[in-house]
Design a protein around this motif. Sequence first.
Motif, PDB file in Angstrom:
ATOM      1  N   THR A 503       0.824  -1.208   0.000  1.00 50.39           N
ATOM      2  CA  THR A 503       0.000   0.000   0.000  1.00 50.39           C
ATOM      3  C   THR A 503       0.858   1.258   0.000  1.00 50.39           C
ATOM      4  O   THR A 503       0.585   2.223  -0.723  1.00 50.39           O
ATOM      5  N   LYS A 504       1.912   1.260   0.797  1.00 45.69           N
ATOM      6  CA  LYS A 504       2.793   2.433   0.899  1.00 45.69           C
ATOM      7  C   LYS A 504       3.516   2.691  -0.421  1.00 45.69           C
ATOM      8  O   LYS A 504       3.668   3.843  -0.844  1.00 45.69           O
ATOM      9  N   TRP A 505       3.931   1.627  -1.093  1.00 46.19           N
ATOM     10  CA  TRP A 505       4.736   1.787  -2.304  1.00 46.19           C
ATOM     11  C   TRP A 505       3.893   1.946  -3.571  1.00 46.19           C
ATOM     12  O   TRP A 505       4.307   2.649  -4.492  1.00 46.19           O
ATOM     13  N   THR A 506       2.763   1.251  -3.639  1.00 45.23           N
ATOM     14  CA  THR A 506       1.996   1.246  -4.890  1.00 45.23           C
ATOM     15  C   THR A 506       0.650   1.937  -4.776  1.00 45.23           C
ATOM     16  O   THR A 506       0.009   2.202  -5.796  1.00 45.23           O
ATOM     17  N   GLY A 507       0.177   2.181  -3.541  1.00 48.23           N
ATOM     18  CA  GLY A 507      -1.102   2.848  -3.352  1.00 48.23           C
ATOM     19  C   GLY A 507      -2.299   1.929  -3.331  1.00 48.23           C
ATOM     20  O   GLY A 507      -3.429   2.385  -3.096  1.00 48.23           O
ATOM     21  N   LYS A 508      -2.080   0.625  -3.547  1.00 46.99           N
ATOM     22  CA  LYS A 508      -3.196  -0.320  -3.540  1.00 46.99           C
ATOM     23  C   LYS A 508      -2.824  -1.576  -2.765  1.00 46.99           C
ATOM     24  O   LYS A 508      -1.647  -1.942  -2.686  1.00 46.99           O
ATOM     25  N   CYS A 509      -3.865  -2.246  -2.213  1.00 41.73           N
ATOM     26  CA  CYS A 509      -3.643  -3.412  -1.373  1.00 41.73           C
ATOM     27  C   CYS A 509      -4.279  -4.648  -1.985  1.00 41.73           C
ATOM     28  O   CYS A 509      -5.399  -4.601  -2.515  1.00 41.73           O
ATOM     29  N   ARG A 510      -3.595  -5.735  -1.881  1.00 41.69           N
ATOM     30  CA  ARG A 510      -4.052  -7.010  -2.432  1.00 41.69           C
ATOM     31  C   ARG A 510      -5.419  -7.426  -1.882  1.00 41.69           C
ATOM     32  O   ARG A 510      -6.234  -8.009  -2.612  1.00 41.69           O
ATOM     33  N   LEU A 511      -5.680  -7.161  -0.623  1.00 34.40           N
ATOM     34  CA  LEU A 511      -6.966  -7.549  -0.034  1.00 34.40           C
ATOM     35  C   LEU A 511      -8.133  -6.923  -0.783  1.00 34.40           C
ATOM     36  O   LEU A 511      -9.204  -7.516  -0.910  1.00 34.40           O
ATOM     37  N   GLN A 512      -7.925  -5.719  -1.286  1.00 32.43           N
ATOM     38  CA  GLN A 512      -8.973  -5.006  -2.011  1.00 32.43           C
ATOM     39  C   GLN A 512      -8.994  -5.369  -3.492  1.00 32.43           C
ATOM     40  O   GLN A 512     -10.065  -5.515  -4.098  1.00 32.43           O
ATOM     41  N   GLU A 513      -7.819  -5.532  -4.082  1.00 35.64           N
ATOM     42  CA  GLU A 513      -7.713  -5.608  -5.535  1.00 35.64           C
ATOM     43  C   GLU A 513      -7.789  -7.013  -6.107  1.00 35.64           C
ATOM     44  O   GLU A 513      -8.182  -7.183  -7.267  1.00 35.64           O
ATOM     45  N   GLU A 514      -7.386  -8.008  -5.342  1.00 36.48           N
ATOM     46  CA  GLU A 514      -7.345  -9.371  -5.880  1.00 36.48           C
ATOM     47  C   GLU A 514      -8.763  -9.911  -6.046  1.00 36.48           C
ATOM     48  O   GLU A 514      -9.511 -10.032  -5.078  1.00 36.48           O
ATOM     49  N   LYS A 515      -9.134 -10.265  -7.266  1.00 35.51           N
ATOM     50  CA  LYS A 515     -10.498 -10.681  -7.558  1.00 35.51           C
ATOM     51  C   LYS A 515     -10.694 -12.178  -7.321  1.00 35.51           C
ATOM     52  O   LYS A 515      -9.794 -12.987  -7.577  1.00 35.51           O
ATOM     53  N   MET A 516     -11.892 -12.526  -6.861  1.00 36.39           N
ATOM     54  CA  MET A 516     -12.271 -13.916  -6.643  1.00 36.39           C
ATOM     55  C   MET A 516     -13.785 -14.010  -6.600  1.00 36.39           C
ATOM     56  O   MET A 516     -14.479 -12.992  -6.468  1.00 36.39           O
ATOM     57  N   THR A 517     -14.283 -15.206  -6.680  1.00 32.01           N
ATOM     58  CA  THR A 517     -15.733 -15.409  -6.672  1.00 32.01           C
ATOM     59  C   THR A 517     -16.218 -15.701  -5.260  1.00 32.01           C
ATOM     60  O   THR A 517     -15.708 -16.604  -4.592  1.00 32.01           O
ATOM     61  N   ASN A 521     -20.412 -14.172  -7.157  1.00 30.76           N
ATOM     62  CA  ASN A 521     -19.958 -12.899  -7.725  1.00 30.76           C
ATOM     63  C   ASN A 521     -18.465 -12.988  -8.049  1.00 30.76           C
ATOM     64  O   ASN A 521     -17.634 -13.007  -7.140  1.00 30.76           O
ATOM     65  N   PRO A 522     -18.086 -13.019  -9.327  1.00 30.04           N
ATOM     66  CA  PRO A 522     -16.667 -13.175  -9.695  1.00 30.04           C
ATOM     67  C   PRO A 522     -15.837 -11.918  -9.450  1.00 30.04           C
ATOM     68  O   PRO A 522     -14.606 -11.963  -9.570  1.00 30.04           O
ATOM     69  N   ASN A 523     -16.468 -10.812  -9.139  1.00 27.87           N
ATOM     70  CA  ASN A 523     -15.742  -9.563  -8.905  1.00 27.87           C
ATOM     71  C   ASN A 523     -15.589  -9.243  -7.417  1.00 27.87           C
ATOM     72  O   ASN A 523     -15.338  -8.108  -7.050  1.00 27.87           O
ATOM     73  N   SER A 524     -15.743 -10.253  -6.600  1.00 24.07           N
ATOM     74  CA  SER A 524     -15.556 -10.049  -5.160  1.00 24.07           C
ATOM     75  C   SER A 524     -14.066 -10.015  -4.830  1.00 24.07           C
ATOM     76  O   SER A 524     -13.209 -10.286  -5.681  1.00 24.07           O
ATOM     77  N   ASN A 525     -13.767  -9.706  -3.573  1.00 25.65           N
ATOM     78  CA  ASN A 525     -12.370  -9.671  -3.133  1.00 25.65           C
ATOM     79  C   ASN A 525     -12.238 -10.367  -1.779  1.00 25.65           C
ATOM     80  O   ASN A 525     -13.188 -10.958  -1.268  1.00 25.65           O
ATOM     81  N   ARG A 526     -11.034 -10.265  -1.216  1.00 26.83           N
ATOM     82  CA  ARG A 526     -10.763 -10.999   0.018  1.00 26.83           C
ATOM     83  C   ARG A 526     -11.580 -10.453   1.186  1.00 26.83           C
ATOM     84  O   ARG A 526     -11.967 -11.199   2.083  1.00 26.83           O
ATOM     85  N   TYR A 527     -11.836  -9.165   1.194  1.00 29.63           N
ATOM     86  CA  TYR A 527     -12.669  -8.600   2.251  1.00 29.63           C
ATOM     87  C   TYR A 527     -14.040  -9.282   2.267  1.00 29.63           C
ATOM     88  O   TYR A 527     -14.524  -9.720   3.314  1.00 29.63           O
TER      89      TYR A 527
END
Length: 672
Positions: A503-517, A521-527
């Motif tokens: 998050t500090k280096w790229t501005g985005k976090c895997r928990l939010q951005e990584e897609k899964m079903t 819903n195939p556009n869900s994320n880890r949250y």
Amino acid sequence: MRNKLHLIPVIACFLTSFMLAAQEKLILSYTTPESDHINLLSDIKIAPTKGTASSSQSGYGIDKTLDGDFSTIYHSSHSNTRFPVTLTYEFKNTSELDYLVYYPRQNGSNGYFKEVEVYYTVSGGQRTKLGNFDLKGSANPSRISFGSTLKNPVKIEIKVLSGVGDNGTGYASCAEMEFYKMSDSAKEMFDIFTDGSCSKLKPGITDSDIKKISNSYIKQLAQDIKSGVYKSEFRVQEYSAYQHPDIMSKSNKTSTYGLRDNPTGIYATEGEDVIIFVGDTHGQNPTIFIQNPDDKISGTSYPLGTGFNRFKAPFAGLMYVIYYTETGEESAIKVNINTGTINGYFDNQKHTKEDWSKILSAATFKHFDIKGNYATMTFETSAYRKIVSDGLALINLYDQLVYDEQEFMGLVKYKKRYKNRAHFQVVYGNAYMYSGGNHTGYNANTQSSILDVNKLTGTGYNYAEYVWGPAHELGHTHQTRPGLAWHGMAEVTNNLHSAYIQTKWTGKCRLQEEKMTVNGNPNSNRYQKAFVEIIDAKIPHNEHKDPFCKLVPFWQLKLYLIDILGKTEFYKDLYEMVRTTPDFSYATNHGAYQMQFVEFACKSANLDLTEFFEAWGFLTPVNITIDDYGVRNFTVTEAMIATTKANIAAKGYSKPPKDFSRITDNTVNYYK
């Protein structure tokens, strides 16, 4: 020069089968390592006539220390070792002795010497104490000088006061004990050079003085230095002492940093003689280590003493000076690696961006070292050439990685930073990436990602996950045990570091951005997966199998408490609580650490967070068996929960302004 020998733990030739290390091509323009004049520099091994031990195990007597076989060992009694354990060696018709070398066992660690006392007796003289020496339970050979040459010695006693042992009290063991007399040719060096490194002539030394040197090897070295043709860059360096990584690891309750703080920029070739001259060792026991390039960070160490050192390289590899002490504050040691091929290394403290291409282009070994303020890196030379146009930017970024993780966990705030560097190493085989003792390893196939500054920082990418790997593995090194890594958290709390760095280096976090079903819903994320499968399912947090879902509440604490409420010291102070609070007994149920974490989080936030932890199942009864790099039971009882809640209630904390159990990276503004 005899009066100056007290400065040197002496010089030696080690050509024994004990040497399992590696090296590559040795270049010496003015003579060959096979020269008889080199042999004249080699010290003379003196064999004792008899040895006795105050304690020994049947079949592992003191004779094993004198048989020339490093695979056999002496060992004190397995059932009844009582310290001190005294090893006594007797000599007949021996004119001189200058030093001894203790070789620890090659396999296992029981019996490694810690504190020892050494005594000597010369013919017609009294038993005299040489001194006390702390060998620190090290696996490396140790050399002990007798100060000035012993004349007509008849007895040497090594009184072992303590040793490594899995029995709670320790043992004494030894592969070989060797005794040496310094050669006359070697002593001649100290008449010509300013110190044992043989890298600088004494003031006033003339060509005529050099011509008088009887040993042609030393004569040629002196002539080359005087005429200015000796290539001293990389060959002649001063190597600093560093605090042994075990010390801060124990203090900070983490894994260990690296042992590659002193790259030499020299490699050796299998089977060739390695010749090294060493200055004053300041009473320490430095070694030279040859890295096996195909075996992670394995290799072999050879003891270094002041003056001439020689051994045969059993395989090809880069060399490193191993100089680690209790404090890391000892004086630097000057070392002149007289043979071996110059490969070079890049150091951001003395090299510039423009130096990178020049140094790298001259490298001829398979691997190449980079040294930074907080990190060292060893990766393939070809990969650097293909991927890295700016080595300074790369090592500065890895320095930043180490610093940022230390800062996140409060080591900067509490002045508990490590006094050496984290080491990043290319590896081969099936391993992809991992964190091991004294290094983190990265398969050669990952180099195209982890050596690319743009990929690591997300420059030019809408979303970049590349830095997660190195941050994850270094996060394992930094995992604070067991209070922030109770059973079930091995692949969870290290990812606090990954999420923070990404998050500090790229501005985005895997928990939010990584897609899964999730729920179709195939556009869900880890949250969303974590919300459905932990909060909505009302299961205990540690019962869930997905480490990324288990990470969510830890990251939410950062999003809400630090980013929204401005409690910037939250995790720094929480980590410090874990570091400074005594651990429970080893047999303690790890559910107690989960309860402790809940209390520490409330204390650090100065808020009553029980409702948050209830939502996430931290305060839900559970009794399960978890396989998390080992199988053990994990239990949280109603009584434990009641006690934790009562302890928190007694503090009188206020509740947080909002329920933040559903906060995500993209909804932070809603919670402000």
